[in-house]
Design a protein around this motif. Structure first.
Motif, short mmCIF file in Angstrom:
data_model
loop_
_atom_site.label_atom_id
_atom_site.label_comp_id
_atom_site.label_asym_id
_atom_site.label_seq_id
_atom_site.Cartn_x
_atom_site.Cartn_y
_atom_site.Cartn_z
N VAL A 314 4.99 -4.81 3.27
CA VAL A 314 4.54 -3.72 2.38
C VAL A 314 4.71 -4.15 0.93
O VAL A 314 5.51 -5.03 0.61
CB VAL A 314 5.32 -2.41 2.65
N GLY A 315 3.94 -3.53 0.07
CA GLY A 315 4.00 -3.85 -1.35
C GLY A 315 5.40 -3.64 -1.91
O GLY A 315 6.03 -2.62 -1.66
N ALA A 316 5.88 -4.63 -2.64
CA ALA A 316 7.21 -4.55 -3.24
C ALA A 316 7.23 -3.49 -4.35
O ALA A 316 6.22 -3.26 -5.02
CB ALA A 316 7.62 -5.90 -3.79
N GLU A 317 8.38 -2.86 -4.50
CA GLU A 317 8.53 -1.87 -5.57
C GLU A 317 8.37 -2.55 -6.93
O GLU A 317 8.83 -3.67 -7.14
CB GLU A 317 9.90 -1.20 -5.48
N GLY A 318 7.68 -1.87 -7.84
CA GLY A 318 7.50 -2.40 -9.19
C GLY A 318 6.27 -3.26 -9.36
O GLY A 318 6.04 -3.80 -10.44
N PHE A 319 5.46 -3.40 -8.29
CA PHE A 319 4.26 -4.25 -8.38
C PHE A 319 3.03 -3.47 -7.94
O PHE A 319 2.99 -2.88 -6.87
CB PHE A 319 4.40 -5.49 -7.49
N SER A 320 2.00 -3.50 -8.80
CA SER A 320 0.69 -2.92 -8.48
C SER A 320 -0.38 -3.83 -9.06
O SER A 320 -0.22 -4.36 -10.17
CB SER A 320 0.54 -1.52 -9.06
N GLY A 321 -1.47 -4.04 -8.29
CA GLY A 321 -2.55 -4.89 -8.79
C GLY A 321 -2.97 -5.92 -7.76
O GLY A 321 -2.75 -5.75 -6.55
N ASP A 322 -3.59 -7.00 -8.22
CA ASP A 322 -4.08 -8.05 -7.33
C ASP A 322 -2.93 -8.67 -6.55
O ASP A 322 -1.94 -9.13 -7.14
CB ASP A 322 -4.80 -9.13 -8.13
N VAL A 323 -3.07 -8.70 -5.23
CA VAL A 323 -1.94 -9.07 -4.38
C VAL A 323 -1.65 -10.57 -4.36
O VAL A 323 -2.55 -11.40 -4.42
CB VAL A 323 -2.16 -8.55 -2.94
N VAL A 324 -0.36 -10.89 -4.26
CA VAL A 324 0.12 -12.26 -4.07
C VAL A 324 1.20 -12.21 -2.99
O VAL A 324 2.11 -11.37 -3.04
CB VAL A 324 0.74 -12.84 -5.37
N TYR A 325 1.08 -13.11 -1.99
CA TYR A 325 2.08 -13.18 -0.91
C TYR A 325 3.04 -14.32 -1.24
O TYR A 325 2.75 -15.48 -0.96
CB TYR A 325 1.40 -13.38 0.44
N ARG A 348 0.37 -2.02 -3.92
CA ARG A 348 1.16 -1.01 -4.64
C ARG A 348 2.44 -0.79 -3.84
O ARG A 348 2.51 -1.19 -2.67
CB ARG A 348 0.38 0.30 -4.82
N PRO A 349 3.46 -0.20 -4.43
CA PRO A 349 4.74 -0.05 -3.72
C PRO A 349 4.58 0.62 -2.35
O PRO A 349 3.97 1.69 -2.24
CB PRO A 349 5.58 0.80 -4.68
N LYS A 374 11.96 -11.08 6.36
CA LYS A 374 11.92 -9.92 5.47
C LYS A 374 12.48 -10.27 4.09
O LYS A 374 11.98 -9.81 3.06
CB LYS A 374 12.74 -8.78 6.09
N ASN A 375 13.53 -11.10 4.07
CA ASN A 375 14.19 -11.46 2.81
C ASN A 375 13.50 -12.60 2.07
O ASN A 375 13.83 -12.89 0.92
CB ASN A 375 15.66 -11.83 3.07
N THR A 376 12.54 -13.26 2.74
CA THR A 376 11.89 -14.42 2.14
C THR A 376 10.53 -14.09 1.55
O THR A 376 10.26 -14.37 0.38
CB THR A 376 11.75 -15.55 3.19
N ILE A 377 9.65 -13.50 2.37
CA ILE A 377 8.29 -13.21 1.89
C ILE A 377 8.30 -11.91 1.07
O ILE A 377 9.01 -10.96 1.40
CB ILE A 377 7.30 -13.12 3.06
N ARG A 378 7.54 -11.91 -0.03
CA ARG A 378 7.41 -10.69 -0.84
C ARG A 378 5.96 -10.46 -1.16
O ARG A 378 5.20 -11.40 -1.43
CB ARG A 378 8.20 -10.82 -2.15
N VAL A 379 5.57 -9.19 -1.13
CA VAL A 379 4.20 -8.81 -1.48
C VAL A 379 4.23 -8.28 -2.91
O VAL A 379 4.69 -7.17 -3.16
CB VAL A 379 3.65 -7.74 -0.51
N ILE A 380 3.76 -9.11 -3.83
CA ILE A 380 3.81 -8.77 -5.26
C ILE A 380 2.41 -8.85 -5.86
O ILE A 380 1.43 -8.97 -5.14
CB ILE A 380 4.81 -9.70 -6.01
N SER A 381 2.32 -8.74 -7.16
CA SER A 381 1.01 -8.83 -7.81
C SER A 381 1.06 -9.81 -8.95
O SER A 381 2.15 -10.20 -9.42
CB SER A 381 0.60 -7.44 -8.33
N ASN A 382 -0.11 -10.23 -9.40
CA ASN A 382 -0.20 -11.15 -10.55
C ASN A 382 0.33 -10.51 -11.82
O ASN A 382 0.11 -9.32 -12.05
CB ASN A 382 -1.68 -11.55 -10.78
#
Length: 382
Positions: A314-325, A348-349, A374-382
């Motif tokens: 799921v989208g990490a808290e604090g990140f919205s926009g074009d996705v980066v894995y 988005r979060p 879970k602790n390694t991969i993060r769904v964030i944004s540019n």
């Protein structure tokens, strides 16, 4: 009817990740697919034969779409019931049926159905709107669980009410107040049934939830529970399926109470997050069995080949926009780890963006790797 490499057309209402994963199996069998979804960037667009953009709640849109196909199914409950009913009356095979969907679409109606059919569920009260609930707040025991009856998903539309002021931020819509049940585990059983009446259940899974987002973080199969409890859960799920008379998949979410009773929480008449592990861990995935069921084909083996754990991305808290894995390359280097990316361009979060399945002969090791994933991969944004 010849479904394979023919003129047969399967229609799917909804083009999200569930539709995309279902389309993997339609492509495997070379079945023509038409998909309707409101978004021109729906994940399923990449995998179907024909894609149509339109409102799933609009009568004419759903009706006209259904007239183009031979069998119609859906991957989301929020579709126009009147259009489905009319299509069925005109002879189209709609699975699950509009009658089944009508008993499930509204959570208040769904809960009433359990009460009327002696299906164990948490005590509840229905309210016309939030104002109506507030006027009777003195009759309710705090804390309780507030649920809107329609349009809730992935933790949205559900809130634990610990004090009266918790109601202030909620919408003034039809809702239910449900007694909070002390429970050991949240469980789920997926039931698969075809029109001929063949029926099978997948093993009981255990669900671990995010404490804030109220959505599933991990699905563990098999559930780490006593065999007698598992048998009871599967029996109750079969009873629920029989009462709804559904065709296709029915995901039955449950609570295991502190004294090992099983209470039904809610159901979903479609492939479900609690069954994603089955793509890698089962002999037949939930998606293939949904397809087999709605086409009235023999159902596949629902047993697991190996222990499986699913981690929701799921989208990490604090990140919205074009996705980066972030760090996806790292987890791809680990044995038994398979990521599934849903194809949503914007994060988005807490938005569901994908999932990762971990398979291992050793359940404890699978759970350890799942935590590491879970602790390694993060769904964030540019």
């Amino acid at each position: 009817m010849n479904y394979f490499s023919s003129d047969f057309k399967l229609g799917i209402l909804g083009g999200g990740q569930l539709g995309k994963m279902l389309l993997f199996d339609t492509r495997k069998f070379d079945i023509q697919t038409y998909v309707l979804d409101p978004s021109d960037e729906a994940p399923s667009k990449i995998a179907c034969n024909k894609f149509f953009q339109g409102d799933l709640m609009d009568y004419e849109t759903v009706y006209n779409f259904g007239k183009q196909v031979d069998v119609l199914t859906f991957e989301i409950e929020l579709v126009n019931l009147e259009a489905l009913t009319q299509l069925e009356n005109e002879g189209l095979k709609v699975y699950p049926s509009p009658k089944t969907l009508k008993g499930i679409q509204n959570k208040g109606v769904q809960k009433q159905f359990y009460a009327e059919n002696n299906i164990p569920t948490a005590p509840f009260e229905r309210f016309e709107n939030l104002d109506n609930l507030k006027s009777k707040i003195n009759d309710l025991k705090l804390p309780f669980v507030w649920k809107c009856t329609e349009f809730g998903y992935d933790g949205n539309g559900v809130k634990v009410i610990r004090q009266v002021s918790d109601l202030d931020s909620l919408p003034n819509v039809e809702c239910i107040a449900e007694t909070m049940i002390p429970f050991k585990n949240e469980l789920a059983v997926i039931v698969c049934r075809n029109p001929s009446g063949e029926i099978k259940t997948y093993p009981v899974v255990e669900m671990e939830f995010h404490p804030e987002a109220n959505q599933v973080e991990y699905v563990i199969c098999p559930a780490r529970i006593d065999e007698k409890v598992a048998e009871k859960a599967r029996a109750i799920a079969l009873n629920v399926s029989e009462k709804f008379n559904h065709v296709g998949l029915l995901a039955v979410e449950m609570f295991q109470t502190n004294d090992d009773e099983i209470l039904v929480n809610e159901v979903a008449p479609r492939p479900h997050n609690s069954g994603h592990y089955s793509i890698e861990a089962s002999y037949t995935s939930q998606f293939e069995n949904h397809l087999r069921a709605i086409l009235d084909l023999p159902l596949g083996n629902t047993d697991s080949k190996v222990a499986g754990i699913m981690v929701n991305l799921v989208g990490a808290e604090g990140f919205s926009g074009d996705v980066v894995y972030e760090n996806i390359e790292t987890i791809l280097g680990w044995n038994g780890v398979t990521p599934h990316i849903y194809g949503k361009k914007q994060t988005r979060p807490f938005r569901k963006m994908g999932h990762v399945t971990i398979v291992n002969e050793d359940m404890a090791e699978a759970r350890r790797i799942a935590e590491e994933v879970k602790n390694t991969i993060r769904v964030i944004s540019n």
